[in-house]
Enzyme design. Structure first.
Site, short mmCIF file in Angstrom:
data_model
loop_
_atom_site.label_atom_id
_atom_site.label_comp_id
_atom_site.label_asym_id
_atom_site.label_seq_id
_atom_site.Cartn_x
_atom_site.Cartn_y
_atom_site.Cartn_z
N ASP A 188 2.12 -2.34 1.64
CA ASP A 188 1.51 -1.01 1.45
C ASP A 188 1.82 -0.46 0.07
O ASP A 188 2.86 -0.78 -0.52
CB ASP A 188 2.04 -0.06 2.54
CG ASP A 188 1.18 1.19 2.68
OD1 ASP A 188 0.00 1.15 2.27
OD2 ASP A 188 1.69 2.20 3.20
N ARG A 218 -1.56 3.78 -4.38
CA ARG A 218 -0.66 4.66 -5.15
C ARG A 218 -0.27 3.99 -6.47
O ARG A 218 -0.16 4.66 -7.50
CB ARG A 218 0.59 4.98 -4.32
CG ARG A 218 0.36 6.11 -3.34
CD ARG A 218 1.44 6.16 -2.30
NE ARG A 218 1.25 5.15 -1.28
CZ ARG A 218 2.15 4.83 -0.37
NH1 ARG A 218 3.32 5.43 -0.36
NH2 ARG A 218 1.88 3.92 0.55
N HIS A 238 -5.26 -3.21 -5.48
CA HIS A 238 -5.44 -4.32 -4.54
C HIS A 238 -5.41 -5.66 -5.28
O HIS A 238 -4.82 -6.63 -4.82
CB HIS A 238 -6.76 -4.17 -3.78
CG HIS A 238 -6.81 -2.95 -2.90
ND1 HIS A 238 -5.76 -2.61 -2.07
CD2 HIS A 238 -7.76 -2.00 -2.73
CE1 HIS A 238 -6.08 -1.49 -1.42
NE2 HIS A 238 -7.28 -1.10 -1.81
N LEU A 250 5.67 -23.81 4.73
CA LEU A 250 5.60 -22.42 5.22
C LEU A 250 4.32 -22.17 6.03
O LEU A 250 3.24 -22.58 5.62
CB LEU A 250 5.61 -21.48 4.01
CG LEU A 250 5.48 -19.99 4.30
CD1 LEU A 250 6.83 -19.43 4.76
CD2 LEU A 250 5.00 -19.23 3.06
N SER A 261 -6.12 -3.78 8.26
CA SER A 261 -5.94 -3.38 9.66
C SER A 261 -7.28 -3.01 10.28
O SER A 261 -8.26 -2.76 9.57
CB SER A 261 -4.99 -2.17 9.74
OG SER A 261 -5.67 -0.99 9.33
C1 IPE Z 1 -1.04 -0.53 6.77
O1 IPE Z 1 -1.21 0.30 5.68
C2 IPE Z 1 -2.08 -1.62 6.75
C3 IPE Z 1 -1.92 -2.62 5.70
C4 IPE Z 1 -0.95 -2.70 4.85
C5 IPE Z 1 -2.97 -3.60 5.67
P1 IPE Z 1 -2.07 1.64 5.76
O2 IPE Z 1 -2.02 2.24 4.42
O3 IPE Z 1 -3.41 1.35 6.33
O4 IPE Z 1 -1.24 2.49 6.83
P2 IPE Z 1 -1.14 4.06 7.03
O5 IPE Z 1 -2.54 4.59 7.04
O6 IPE Z 1 -0.35 4.60 5.88
O7 IPE Z 1 -0.41 4.22 8.31
C1 IPE Z 2 -2.19 -1.41 1.26
O1 IPE Z 2 -2.26 -0.48 0.24
C2 IPE Z 2 -3.38 -2.33 1.27
C3 IPE Z 2 -4.30 -2.11 2.38
C4 IPE Z 2 -4.11 -1.26 3.36
C5 IPE Z 2 -5.51 -2.90 2.38
P1 IPE Z 2 -3.01 0.89 0.41
O2 IPE Z 2 -4.43 0.71 -0.01
O3 IPE Z 2 -2.82 1.45 1.77
O4 IPE Z 2 -2.25 1.78 -0.66
P2 IPE Z 2 -1.76 3.28 -0.49
O5 IPE Z 2 -0.92 3.34 0.76
O6 IPE Z 2 -2.98 4.13 -0.38
O7 IPE Z 2 -0.96 3.53 -1.72
MG MG Z 3 -1.39 2.64 2.62
#
Ligand code: IPE
Ligand code: IPE
Ligand code: MG
Length: 242
Positions: A17, A21, A34, A128, A62
């Site tokens: 995650d 940001r 990404h 792995l 997700s």
């Molecule tokens: C969790 O991150 C899903 C992935 C890393 C793929 P999210 O950014 O979707 O989760 P929330 O919304 O902060 O709970």
């Molecule tokens: C995780 O990073 C990647 C996915 C959920 C696909 P985010 O896109 O959720 O990044 P933040 O949490 O908004 O920083």
């Molecule tokens: Mg996120």
């Protein structure tokens, strides 16, 4: 230094995650985060391979991520596709066995094909196991298990008493990978976000504020050190406390 109680975790799962940001902090569009996240994933796969970890499960998309703006969803689908086409040969050479965990039915035929190919090409590899949780949701996974069980019961192929923890576990997308020993979450949030709900029962949890694109070998090592110093009790009273 803390006493080492555990060795290297067999199965590490990562909630990757913080990509958005990471990009925003650099005044870049989210998709750049990404893209950078894929680089961090490559580093983590190599680290896990080199440090005797048997399985790595990474949360990449997700079931709730479909609610993001259309352009972001499209970008993530395309990024997944291109990354696989580009990396499969290298991963195969390194002996990595790839598996998708999650619902495939709502993915495009193109993406389904690339998963099937990646799984077939790497099936016999002995290195792995890399489980990519893509279109994965813990609740959706459990509903899928329940439907299969209900179907077998209604056909008369399974009795109610035969519904055991082992039976449920054998129908999870992650099967036959054992439950994760350690779940790492980057980006600082203290939640599971629908990841491995069943499998996480006794996983050790490690959260770092480091954003996923910045997560490097040192961060991975810190997570493993933290894991090594934990006392896992699994509900028991340890002999020394009796
Ligand atoms: C969790 O991150 C899903 C992935 C890393 C793929 P999210 O950014 O979707 O989760 P929330 O919304 O902060 O709970
Ligand atoms: C995780 O990073 C990647 C996915 C959920 C696909 P985010 O896109 O959720 O990044 P933040 O949490 O908004 O920083
Ligand atoms: Mg996120």
């Amino acid at each position: 230094m803390k006493k080492q109680l555990n060795g290297v975790p067999q199965h590490v799962a990562i909630i990757m995650d913080g990509n958005g940001r990471w990009a925003r902090r650099r005044a870049m569009p989210r998709f750049m985060g990404h893209r950078q996240g894929v680089k961090a994933l490559k580093t983590a796969v190599r680290y896990a391979s080199d440090h005797g970890i048997s399985a790595l499960t990474v949360y990449a998309f997700s079931t709730e991520n479909w609610t993001r703006p259309r352009e972001e969803v499209d970008f993530l689908m395309d990024l997944m596709y291109k990354t696989f086409v580009q990396e499969i040969e290298e991963l195969n050479k390194e002996g990595v066995r790839i598996r998708q965990v999650g619902d495939r039915t709502s993915l495009t035929p193109e993406i389904r094909r690339v998963w099937t190919q990646a799984e077939e090409i790497t099936a016999a590899n002995k290195g792995l196991t890399l489980n990519i949780a893509f279109n994965y949701g813990g609740r959706q996974e459990l509903v899928n298990v329940m439907r299969q069980l209900a179907d077998r019961v209604s056909q008369g192929d399974l009795s109610i008493d035969e519904i055991t923890e082992e039976e449920v576990a054998s129908l999870l997308y992650t099967h036959p990978t054992p439950d994760p020993d350690l779940i790492i979450r980057t980006g600082g949030e203290m939640r599971l976000s629908n990841f491995l709900l069943w499998q996480a029962a006794y996983a050790e949890f490690y959260v770092t504020d480091v954003l996923w694109p910045d997560f490097g070998n040192d961060d991975f090592e810190r997570a493993l050190q933290s894991y090594a110093a934990r006392e896992r009790r699994f509900g028991q009273v340890l002999a020394k406390e009796q």
